[in-house]
Design a protein around this motif. Structure first.
Motif, PDB file in Angstrom:
ATOM      1  N   PRO A 259       1.857  -6.071  -0.118  1.00 17.20           N
ATOM      2  CA  PRO A 259       3.119  -6.503  -0.728  1.00 17.20           C
ATOM      3  C   PRO A 259       4.046  -7.168   0.290  1.00 17.20           C
ATOM      4  O   PRO A 259       4.692  -8.176  -0.017  1.00 17.20           O
ATOM      5  CB  PRO A 259       3.715  -5.197  -1.258  1.00 17.20           C
TER       6      PRO A 259
ATOM      7  N   GLU B  54      -7.832  -9.427   5.459  1.00 17.29           N
ATOM      8  CA  GLU B  54      -9.245  -9.137   5.719  1.00 17.29           C
ATOM      9  C   GLU B  54      -9.980  -8.703   4.461  1.00 17.29           C
ATOM     10  O   GLU B  54     -11.213  -8.711   4.441  1.00 17.29           O
ATOM     11  CB  GLU B  54      -9.350  -8.050   6.790  1.00 17.29           C
TER      12      GLU B  54
ATOM     13  N   ALA C  87       3.603  -1.835   8.786  1.00 16.50           N
ATOM     14  CA  ALA C  87       3.296  -2.094  10.196  1.00 16.50           C
ATOM     15  C   ALA C  87       4.534  -1.899  11.062  1.00 16.50           C
ATOM     16  O   ALA C  87       4.431  -1.635  12.252  1.00 16.50           O
ATOM     17  CB  ALA C  87       2.750  -3.512  10.367  1.00 16.50           C
TER      18      ALA C  87
HETATM   19  N1  LIG Z   1       3.568   3.657   6.159  1.00 16.28           N
HETATM   20  C1  LIG Z   1       3.360   4.532   5.194  1.00 16.28           C
HETATM   21  O1  LIG Z   1       3.615   5.673   5.370  1.00 16.28           O
HETATM   22  C2  LIG Z   1       2.754   4.098   3.895  1.00 16.28           C
HETATM   23  C3  LIG Z   1       1.689   4.801   3.409  1.00 16.28           C
HETATM   24  C4  LIG Z   1       1.111   4.390   2.212  1.00 16.28           C
HETATM   25  C5  LIG Z   1       1.637   3.340   1.490  1.00 16.28           C
HETATM   26  N2  LIG Z   1       2.701   2.694   1.975  1.00 16.28           N
HETATM   27  C6  LIG Z   1       3.210   1.606   1.164  1.00 16.28           C
HETATM   28  O2  LIG Z   1       2.534   0.416   1.576  1.00 16.28           O
HETATM   29  C7  LIG Z   1       3.372  -0.673   1.256  1.00 16.28           C
HETATM   30  C8  LIG Z   1       3.549  -1.493   2.505  1.00 16.28           C
HETATM   31  O3  LIG Z   1       2.940  -2.698   2.311  1.00 16.28           O
HETATM   32  P1  LIG Z   1       2.439  -3.528   3.509  1.00 16.28           P
HETATM   33  O4  LIG Z   1       2.245  -4.870   2.944  1.00 16.28           O
HETATM   34  O5  LIG Z   1       3.284  -3.350   4.678  1.00 16.28           O
HETATM   35  O6  LIG Z   1       1.044  -2.860   3.909  1.00 16.28           O
HETATM   36  P2  LIG Z   1      -0.307  -2.822   3.095  1.00 16.28           P
HETATM   37  O7  LIG Z   1      -1.096  -1.715   3.689  1.00 16.28           O
HETATM   38  O8  LIG Z   1      -0.101  -2.807   1.664  1.00 16.28           O
HETATM   39  O9  LIG Z   1      -1.001  -4.215   3.449  1.00 16.28           O
HETATM   40  C9  LIG Z   1      -1.517  -4.523   4.682  1.00 16.28           C
HETATM   41  C10 LIG Z   1      -2.596  -5.552   4.467  1.00 16.28           C
HETATM   42  O10 LIG Z   1      -2.938  -6.098   5.710  1.00 16.28           O
HETATM   43  C11 LIG Z   1      -4.301  -6.311   5.750  1.00 16.28           C
HETATM   44  N3  LIG Z   1      -4.627  -6.346   7.157  1.00 16.28           N
HETATM   45  C12 LIG Z   1      -4.426  -5.398   8.105  1.00 16.28           C
HETATM   46  N4  LIG Z   1      -4.796  -5.824   9.296  1.00 16.28           N
HETATM   47  C13 LIG Z   1      -5.237  -7.086   9.123  1.00 16.28           C
HETATM   48  C14 LIG Z   1      -5.740  -8.063  10.004  1.00 16.28           C
HETATM   49  N5  LIG Z   1      -5.829  -7.833  11.323  1.00 16.28           N
HETATM   50  N6  LIG Z   1      -6.125  -9.247   9.502  1.00 16.28           N
HETATM   51  C15 LIG Z   1      -6.011  -9.504   8.184  1.00 16.28           C
HETATM   52  N7  LIG Z   1      -5.529  -8.616   7.316  1.00 16.28           N
HETATM   53  C16 LIG Z   1      -5.134  -7.418   7.778  1.00 16.28           C
HETATM   54  C17 LIG Z   1      -4.899  -5.189   4.981  1.00 16.28           C
HETATM   55  O11 LIG Z   1      -6.148  -5.560   4.472  1.00 16.28           O
HETATM   56  C18 LIG Z   1      -3.863  -4.999   3.880  1.00 16.28           C
HETATM   57  O12 LIG Z   1      -4.216  -5.757   2.747  1.00 16.28           O
HETATM   58  C19 LIG Z   1       4.658  -0.136   0.764  1.00 16.28           C
HETATM   59  O13 LIG Z   1       4.636  -0.162  -0.616  1.00 16.28           O
HETATM   60  C20 LIG Z   1       4.656   1.272   1.319  1.00 16.28           C
HETATM   61  O14 LIG Z   1       5.441   2.136   0.615  1.00 16.28           O
HETATM   62  C21 LIG Z   1       3.252   3.011   3.198  1.00 16.28           C
END
Ligand SMILES: NC(=O)c1ccc[n+]([C@@H]2O[C@H](COP(=O)([O-])OP(=O)(O)OC[C@H]3O[C@@H](n4cnc5c(N)ncnc54)[C@H](O)[C@@H]3O)[C@@H](O)[C@H]2O)c1
Ligand SMILES: Cc1cc2nc3c(=O)[nH]c(=O)nc-3n(C[C@H](O)[C@H](O)[C@H](O)COP(=O)(O)OP(=O)(O)OC[C@H]3O[C@@H](n4cnc5c(N)ncnc54)[C@H](O)[C@@H]3O)c2cc1C
Ligand SMILES: Cc1cc2nc3c(=O)[nH]c(=O)nc-3n(C[C@H](O)[C@H](O)[C@H](O)COP(=O)(O)O)c2cc1C
Ligand SMILES: [Zn+2]
Lengths: 102, 1005, 416, 198
Positions: free
Chosen positions: B179, B200, B461
């Motif tokens: 997102p 990825e 991140a």
């Molecule tokens: N940090 C937490 O504690 C936590 C835990 C679970 C869910 N969430 C939720 O996740 C959402 C955050 O969304 P977001 O977009 O920051 O993270 P996300 O995890 O949804 O997306 C990260 C994306 O990056 C991709 N990715 C990672 N490394 C990569 C790389 N080197 N090259 C290409 N792609 C890569 C992954 O495949 C993934 O699709 C929020 O809704 C949050 O509430 C957060």
């Protein structure tokens, strides 16, 4: 791979360039008057600093011009390029080294 | 039953089509949209592989690229690939995979014996033993260790697939299309900026693909679809699914690898690259790579069926499979409740939540309550039961300080354990960029602090945990990045996400157990791939490995194919505890590319096979090929080496060619020689400074041989330069040095002597060069050169004329590298082939013979002419070659001059060029590279006088000849020395290095 | 020092390994030492070890700005061989190789020196000529060396592609059978443990920031942990040598360049030996853990950042694909860089300096791991006696004045 | 008499191969052999030099780095601050050289016939940028690399001059003679995937 700014062609990838080592080591005017030690200094001795470095590059795949770059050898940050004969100050404010030829 | 763990509905899979695959030879079914991992779970397969060191049974632990243990060997034969993560393999019809590191099978693995010895096989044990007796390491211990180590197998056949590169520029590159990444991309794209969005995974959406959250009031998947639709509308947006951003290099140079056809399986088109390495120079980078959940470290936490809490939810929600029948969650944080309960509600029953905290968050308890799941606060899983699958967990209450345990053991039967020790933001790329981290003690993780390159980190991140905040900060980052890249447009409203607070966490780096950690049979795994336990880390700390870098190397924690994505933080926290240091002081190890492993093929790209390096060919190349020439590789050039006729050996061919030149006439393709056009009023002065000899008085139309040295006095190149006009010269260089010499000239002109008015232009490729040599060469040439007077008077040795040859404009140089009467003809390359053929035709009556580089070498060696790079090796000054005659005594300065008077260079007993003749058998050809000694034999170290630089059989002279560099060689002329070879020594006599026509009458005639 | 052996391992296993002592202490710096060694890489630690063991000088400190072995010692491709061209080099590297052959036992630390042979490939006639020259010189110098033709190469390393149709076909190779690889970290730790047991203080996180020099004599060093006095100082700082020389007021003929290496994911044994190719710039071996360990060429520019350009790695992998087409689907797991101190003649400097009692050991560039024991051994002699050991006498700084360089570019183009 | 029919370009005989590699509507490749090329080195800042050259070639040399000026069929490519490559139809180079030599007779300059030094490849079509970007590190985006721009650069492992001829994705690539077959091979290979859609 750095982006190097050719004073003529602008920003280009490092692979188009040839590195020429420390800049401003002028060839002695009268080598025959130097001692062996002084000649060795010219030939081999280098400052090789960790930090700001004036260095020569040639845009070998492009316009084939030699020029100088100011780069920090510690961080690889590049502060700019300048043509042969010029000598801008380094980002840390230091000017030309004593006796250095522009 | 097929897919018995598949949920009845839901998931992002396509149930309309069944895919067949095999794992360890068994047939299974799955659906498009599955990964191999989800398909294995769907079929109830939980034992996937064996661990690196102890060969413990292992299953799948995650649902993403951080997977440490679910590794397989994909396919067989030329298409096989080792160590792939089952969680990243998209299922295709016909897929076949096997377990790795298990023999004979994953079910029964002999290597498991290591498990029994595990008490000995602790961290670093191999440094303490296997030391003697001498020789045993190589012969006994090492082979055993090597065989036991390693994971999958390398292919045995060349790769049938191709790989390529794509170099692009972007205004804003976004890594990760969760997102946050999508929101950033939307904001940036709306400004008109050039945007690259890479993820990825096969689908964009990240955690939204399984979290069930809504955005802008729409179900997550609808919002993703809408956003992607919009992004596709923008011309300058590049969307790259299946693309891993793997490296962040200097000056915002981003490397990514796109897996273009892997998911198509055997159907993939052969003309399309399998992987493409993208190289992106981005003005701004937005890192939105999410976060990795981390395991809990507890007794025997590695059995198949134990997985991360979020992964449990991913499998039920995204893939509609149950990882097992009954689950227990073990955690230290509230957020995990949500994952586990989502899974529970999705159809995979959760029986209990074991929370190491005495007081779980109220929200978490409410979630559990609403789903009617039992919570055991203040409890620890002290160990698990089972072997190829977990079958139960043993739970005890923790002491109030959370460090110890008390009370009785409660066994909870289950086949699945979810674990969550909190989240670790994926700051790999940020760290690679040079950015510095800070430790956030509340979230117990490292977060970006100081930025070195032009990037931003957003979403999970960045440690941002509330979805709404993730979207807001990402949209802002996307917009600002575009603005900084030069795109001005008003920001539009950021997407609105949910505002649920994921709740709190209490660090618990090692869960208490019934034995002190490391002191009992239970293993508390930290690095699941490399079998590093908490006990190992504690041992390392005891032995003084206190730097986190030492800890890593001594225990190998974080050094596996997952690079410790799930384990590093646990490891360094345990180290901090052991050495009484703070986590931020202990710090992380260095993050290095690649983020996940990248195929060598994709890095090599198309620079393989016939494209691996340019093959430079002369205009006459096809003709040589047609004549069956053998070719020699000279730098990038292919040069005819010799032209064997039917039945001829190389020596016979060379003899024939040599004699033809000496007795009649031969021709050589000398096109590869470097040619530099030098013009300007200071051209002669310039040559004076560059060459060792004098140039100012050279007459127009006259040629002169010159030597160039580097400033250190060592010979660098040689060649003939001709004066075409008062201010105009044409220089030739050796084939190998053409480019270097031009660069060298330009360097001096531009940096040392900008006052000299000289222009240099490379014309190496403008001209084809044909060398006609031999007593009949004049007659041959005469037939082609019409009105040019070739008589010795009109056209003397070392002069040049322009004219027309065989219908082509030409420059003819009367110079000789063979010692024969000889002409070197330069014609525009267009005419090379035609003129060559015309010369052949004209020479027919004289027995003209094409000759190659080998014959050229023999002929010049007979004359004692040097070849730069053969008689010289960067340690040779002109005087060493007896070429004092070419070193001007008059010129005050030239490049290299000053170095000649240094003590070592001025020595009189340096190695000097001499000739050698074999004494016993005149026909014996010394090997080039043979060393020369005084005595025939000796006990090493035997003093060496020098070596043979060139050596040939001379058909002209009827015996072998050699050139050598010999210590004090000039004064040894007449002496007998030895060339000791492996089995015997050859006696040689030192002679003058000119074997043939010492007065040079033939060339001059 | 608790001796390491299988018996002591088993004994300690009984107690869940609770009793292993620290492998080396972590002392506070004393106010002064007889000798200070700057640089806790393999060479520095070996120097300290031999000072204590051979020369009885035990009041020694090794000052390391980071963690020991964290410099090039910890980031090299671990190739050990002695088949250098010139007599001076052959003597140096062969001295070292002989020490390698007994090192594990000597240190009571398994450095896993694996004599699996090193092949240097020849791809054109020039390579062949130079290779044969080197083989002959090696044999006469007592260094084992053989020349293999292409078929011999294939026999020794069956996975290599010797097809004549490739861009740069394999025409043959030199083979040194006694050469091989070793476990880099263990070398640093083994020497550290050995030196520590003899009383040497190993002081980590202690960066030297200046020299105290009076009347041209060094009297101590300034560090991030305060001043430490010393009667003699030996600098063994590899990529940082120029920085230290600049502190002492002179320059060296060195440039510091990034040199990169990489490892693949671990594989079952596939690569039986070490293969190096200067012409196509690649060298490959397989570690005992299973990774293919590969090195690239240096980045052309000076840098003190331990990172290089991706393009350099890509070029090297292209070359690798030509020699080993079966590795195309193998994957790169990690890549990193070190800072190598390249010298104009590709030979090291082990020398006195313009400052009395200050000695330098540097310039090993891309190929000094193999020299670790030998270099430490002769440098200890130089520091202890104030005069060079006969083996390192030719490697003094004055060779740049006299012109008596020891040009090992041929053996060292990507010298490892 | 000079016999023009004797000439062969580095890619003579490749016509068929280049045609087969071309994909309708995607990308096309051909060689334009024998273009006249004259390398000119001179200091344009010397008084009157610009005018003299304009008189010789009929238009002004580009002063802006990496740009091209042209008139009718003659084009001048900026190669360096004191270096240009003038490209003209086959056969016109001698006249050009003559006129330049006359105009610059008393000036420090170098006028060199380099017609055989490089050949000319023309790449055209909507996929041409993607093809080039498989081995060219320049920013070739239509908003950055405009018609009338040129650059000395690398294409894969060969040094080349790249020129953009028009706004319809037409590129000229000038490799050196001995690299021409490599560059052509490389381009053919890079075009391959468009023959079989993904
Ligand atoms: N940090 C937490 O504690 C936590 C835990 C679970 C869910 N969430 C939720 O996740 C959402 C955050 O969304 P977001 O977009 O920051 O993270 P996300 O995890 O949804 O997306 C990260 C994306 O990056 C991709 N990715 C990672 N490394 C990569 C790389 N080197 N090259 C290409 N792609 C890569 C992954 O495949 C993934 O699709 C929020 O809704 C949050 O509430 C957060
Ligand atoms: C990628 C790569 C591959 C290589 N491959 C090979 C190979 O295959 N074979 C081979 O023989 N050689 C190889 N080498 C070269 C080899 O690694 C080095 O020559 C050798 O390890 C140098 O050892 P050292 O102890 O001198 O230096 P290092 O191990 O670098 O030690 C120097 C130490 O000095 C410390 N230091 C620096 N400045 C200061 C200061 N001011 N105060 C305190 N301490 C300081 C540094 O932190 C460092 O720990 C390779 C090198 C690299 C980078
Ligand atoms: C011979 C050798 C083998 C290595 N094997 C591995 C490995 O299997 N896994 C790994 O993650 N790193 C491996 N490394 C690399 C180290 O993790 C690390 O990158 C290197 O020591 C440089 O340190 P740095 O990256 O912390 O700067 C190896 C290094 C060397 C020298
Ligand atoms: Zn330029």
């Amino acid at each position: 791979m750095f982006v190097i700014h050719c004073p003529w062609c602008g920003d280009r990838p490092e692979t188009e360039f040839h590195y020429g080592g420390e800049a401003h080591i002028a060839r002695p005017e009268k080598p025959e008057e130097l001692t062996d030690q002084q000649w060795a200094d010219f030939l081999f001795m280098r400052t090789n600093p960790k930090g700001w470095h004036r260095e020569r590059w040639s845009h070998s795949s492009g316009c084939r011009r030699w020029f100088n770059v100011m780069r920090n050898t510690h961080t690889n940050e590049i502060a700019g390029s300048y043509r042969i004969g010029e000598m801008p100050d380094l980002p840390d404010g230091s000017g030309p080294a004593k006796g250095a030829k522009a | 039953m097929s897919q018995s763990f598949r949920l009845a509905d839901g998931g992002r899979i396509d149930r309309s089509r069944v895919l067949h695959f095999t794992f360890n030879g068994q047939n299974y079914e799955g659906y498009p949209g599955d990964t191999l991992a989800s398909a294995l779970f769907a079929n109830g397969v939980r034992l996937v592989g064996r661990s690196f060191k102890y060969h413990r049974p292992r299953g799948i632990m995650t649902a993403g690229s951080e997977e440490p243990s679910g590794l397989v060997q994909l396919e067989t034969g030329a298409h096989t690939e080792p160590n792939l993560r089952a969680t990243q393999i998209e299922l295709y019809d016909g897929l076949s995979a096997t377990s790795i590191n298990a023999w004979p099978s994953v079910d029964f693995d002999i290597g498991e014996i290591n498990s029994l010895l595990s008490r000995i096989f602790v961290a670093g044990f191999y440094y303490k033993t296997f030391m003697g007796p001498a020789g045993f390491w190589n012969k006994i211990y090492e082979p055993i260790i090597r065989r036991a180590a390693g994971l999958g197998r390398a292919p045995e056949y060349p790769d049938p697939d191709i790989y390529d590169h794509q170099y692009v520029h972007a205004d804003v590159l976004i890594a990760g299309a969760g997102p946050a990444g999508i929101a950033a991309a939307l904001a940036a794209a709306r400004t008109g900026a050039r945007v690259v969005l890479a993820d990825e995974q096969s689908e964009f959406g990240g955690s939204l693909l399984h979290s069930g959250e809504s955005v802008d009031g729409l179900p997550g998947s609808d919002w993703i679809a809408g956003a992607l639709d919009e992004l596709r509308q923008h011309e300058d947006v590049t969307l790259l699914p299946r693309t891993t951003v793997f490296g962040y290099y200097d000056n915002n140079y981003i490397a990514m690898v796109e897996r273009r056809t892997d998911h198509l399986g055997p159907l993939r088109p052969k003309t399309v690259s399998r992987h493409r390495a993208w190289h992106v120079r981005a003005k701004r980078v937005v890192i939105a790579t999410g976060a990795h959940e981390r395991p809990m470290v507890f007794g025997d936490n590695d059995r198949p069926g134990i997985l991360l809490a979020e992964a449990g939810r991913v499998y039920t929600s995204r893939y509609a499979v149950k990882p097992g029948e009954r689950a227990v969650l073990f955690t230290n944080n509230d957020n995990a409740y949500r994952s586990a309960i989502d899974m529970h509600l999705g159809g995979m029953p959760l029986d209990a939540i074991v929370d190491i905290r005495a007081r779980p968050g109220a929200q978490a308890l409410a979630w559990a309550d609403s789903a009617d799941v039992e919570v055991l606060p203040g409890s620890s899983i002290i160990g698990t039961a089972g072997r190829k699958s977990v079958i139960g967990v043993d739970v005890m209450a923790t002491t109030p300080d959370g460090i110890g345990i008390s009370g009785g053991v409660r066994r909870i039967d289950c086949d699945t354990v979810l674990m969550s020790g909190g989240w670790t933001p994926a700051i790999h790329l940020f760290s690679q960029s040079g950015g510095k981290l800070r430790y956030d003690s509340e979230q117990t993780c490292f977060l970006p602090e100081t930025f070195v390159q032009a990037c931003r980190v957003v979403g999970s991140a960045n440690g941002t945990r509330v979805s709404a905040d993730c979207l807001a900060e990402a949209a802002e980052a996307g917009h600002i990045s575009a603005r900084e890249a030069g795109f001005r447009a008003r920001a539009r409203k950021a997407p609105k996400g949910e505002t649920v607070d994921p709740g709190g966490l209490q660090p618990a780096w090692v869960a208490p157990s019934d034995h002190p950690t490391g002191k009992g049979p239970r293993k508390h795994f930290v690095d699941f791939q490399n079998d590093v336990t908490a006990g190992d880390l504690m041992l390392a700390a005891r032995e003084g490995f206190h730097s986190v870098e030492h800890l890593k190397r001594y225990t190998t924690t974080g050094m596996g194919t997952d690079q410790g994505k799930t384990s590093n933080i646990n490891a360094l926290a345990i180290l901090a505890r052991e050495v009484n240091n703070e986590i931020p002081k202990v710090g992380t190890t260095t993050f290095r590319p690649p983020y996940t492993p990248v195929s060598y093929g994709s890095l090599a790209g198309r620079n393989v096979g016939h494209l691996s390096d340019p093959v430079r060919k002369t205009p006459m190349h096809d003709w040589h090929e047609g004549q069956g020439a053998a070719f020699e590789i000279v730098g990038q050039w292919l040069r005819p080496w010799y032209y064997p006729q039917a039945g001829e050996t190389m020596q016979q061919a060379v003899n024939r060619e040599c004699l033809a030149v000496r007795n009649a006439v031969g021709l050589l393709d000398a096109t590869t020689l470097g040619k530099i056009d030098i013009q300007g009023p200071d051209a002669a002065e310039f040559l004076n400074r560059i060459y060792t000899n004098a140039w100012k008085k050279l007459g127009i139309g006259r040629c002169r041989y010159g030597l160039m040295c580097h400033e250190d006095g060592m010979i660098f190149d040689d060649g003939v330069t001709t004066r075409l006009g008062e201010n105009h010269f044409i220089m030739t260089t050796t084939s190998g040095n053409a480019a270097q010499v031009l660069d060298w000239l330009e360097e001096y002109l531009q940096t040392e002597w900008p006052d000299l008015k000289v222009y240099c232009t490379s014309v190496t490729e403008q001209f084809a060069t044909i060398s006609i040599a031999g007593p009949k060469s004049r007659e041959v040439l005469q037939k082609l050169s019409g009105d040019i007077d070739l008589s010795a008077e009109a056209f003397p040795f070392m002069s040049m004329q322009a004219g027309e040859i065989a219908g082509a404009p030409a420059r003819i140089f009367r110079i000789s590298f063979t010692g024969e009467l000889s002409y070197e003809i330069n014609v525009p390359a267009f005419y090379g082939r035609a003129v060559w053929q015309a010369v052949m035709q004209a020479g027919k009556a004289f027995g003209i013979t094409p000759y190659g580089t080998e014959t050229m070498h023999v002929l010049r060696a007979e004359k004692g002419f040097i070849i730069v790079g053969q008689e010289t090796d960067g340690t040779v000054v002109p005087q060493d070659l007896g070429m004092d005659w070419i070193v001007s005594k008059q010129k005050p300065d030239f490049i290299g001059k000053r170095s000649f008077s240094r003590p070592d260079t001025a020595r009189s007993d340096r190695k000097q060029l001499v000739g050698l003749l074999t004494v016993a058998d005149g026909n014996e050809v010394l090997p080039e590279g043979a060393q020369i000694t005084e005595a025939a034999k000796g006990v090493p170290p035997v003093p060496m006088l020098g070596h043979v630089t060139s050596s040939y059989y001379s058909p002209t002279l009827g015996h072998s000849i050699a050139l050598a560099l010999i210590k004090d060689g000039r004064s040894r002329i007449g002496e007998e020395l030895h060339a000791p070879l492996e089995s015997r020594a050859i006696r040689v006599r030192v002679v003058e290095p000119v074997f043939f026509d010492p007065k040079g009458e033939r060339a001059n005639g | 020092m608790t001796r390491f052996s299988i018996a002591s391992l088993v004994r300690n296993a009984m107690n869940w390994h609770q009793d292993w002592p620290r492998q080396w202490r972590s002392p506070q710096p004393k106010p002064s030492y007889d000798v200070i060694i700057i640089g806790g890489g393999g060479h520095g630690l070996a120097t300290a070890y031999y000072l204590a063991r051979q020369h009885g000088i035990r009041n020694v400190a090794v000052l390391e700005k980071g963690w020991i072995g964290g410099g090039n010692t910890g980031r090299n491709t671990t190739i050990v061989r002695s088949n250098y061209l010139w007599d001076e080099s052959a003597a140096m590297y062969e001295h070292s190789l002989k020490l390698w052959e007994g090192l594990s036992q000597d240190l009571n630390y398994n450095v896993m020196f694996s004599q699996r042979g090193v092949m240097n490939l020849a791809h054109n006639l020039h390579d062949v000529r130079e290779s044969i020259r080197r083989v002959n010189a090696n044999r006469l110098n007592g260094v084992d060396a053989v020349w293999l033709d292409a078929a011999g190469v294939k026999e020794f390393c069956p996975i290599i592609n010797i097809s004549p149709d490739v861009r740069y076909p394999v025409l043959g190779a030199t083979l040194q059978k006694r050469a091989g690889v070793a476990r880099h970290d263990a070398v640093a730790w083994g020497y550290a443990r050995g030196a520590d047991a003899l009383g040497v203080d190993i002081i980590q996180n202690c960066e030297v920031t200046g020299f105290d020099i009076s009347d041209g004599v060094v009297t101590g060093v300034q560090t991030t942990r305060g001043r430490i006095g010393a009667k003699k100082v030996g600098v063994v700082a590899a990529g940082h040598s120029s920085v230290l020389a600049n502190m002492a007021g002179f320059r060296l003929p060195l440039e510091s360049h990034p040199l990169q290496a990489l490892v693949s994911e671990p594989l079952k044994p596939i690569m039986p030996t070490v293969v190096m190719s200067n012409a196509v710039h690649v060298y490959v071996s397989q570690s005992d853990k299973g990774e293919l360990v590969m090195g690239a060429g240096i980045d052309s520019h000076n840098s003190y950042s331990q990172r290089g350009s991706l393009s350099v790695i890509e070029e090297q992998l292209g070359a690798c694909m030509e020699l080993f087409p079966i590795f195309s689907r193998v994957r790169m797991l990690r890549s990193w860089g070190g800072i190598v101190d390249t010298c104009p003649d590709a030979s090291p400097i082990i020398s006195k300096t313009p400052v009395k009692n200050l000695f330098f050991n540097c310039g090993w560039g891309t190929g000094g791991f193999k020299a670790t024991p030998g270099s430490g051994h002769v440098f200890a002699h130089t520091v202890a006696t104030g005069e060079p050991h006969p083996i390192n006498a030719p490697f003094a700084l004055d060779r740049f004045i006299s012109g008596a360089l020891i040009a090992e570019h041929g053996a060292a183009a990507v010298a490892h | 008499m000079v016999d023009l029919t004797l000439r062969r370009s580095p890619l003579s005989g490749w016509e068929q191969k280049l045609a087969v590699a071309s994909v309708d509507g995607a990308v096309a490749l051909r060689e334009i052999p024998f273009l006249g090329m004259v390398n000119l080195r001179v200091d344009l800042s010397m008084r009157g030099v610009g005018k003299s050259i304009e008189d010789a070639i009929g238009f002004a040399l580009p002063k802006q780095p990496n740009t091209v000026t042209s008139r009718l069929t003659t084009r001048a490519l900026w190669m360096g601050p004191d270096e240009w490559m003038i490209v003209a139809p086959d056969g016109e180079q001698q006249a050009l050289i003559g006129k330049l030599a006359l105009q610059l007779a008393d000036r420090h300059s170098a006028i060199t016939d380099v017609s055989a030094n490089r050949t000319t490849l023309e790449l055209h079509g909507p996929k041409s940028i993607e093809v080039l970007q498989k081995g060219c590190l320049l920013d070739l985006h239509p908003s950055k690399f405009l018609a009338g721009h040129c650059a000395g650069t690398n294409l894969a492992r060969s040094q080349v001059i790249v020129e953009k001829i028009d706004d319809h994705a037409t590129w000229r690539i000038y490799p050196r003679w001995s690299f021409a077959n490599y560059v052509a091979d490389w381009l053919i290979d890079a075009m391959m995937e468009y023959r079989a859609p993904l």
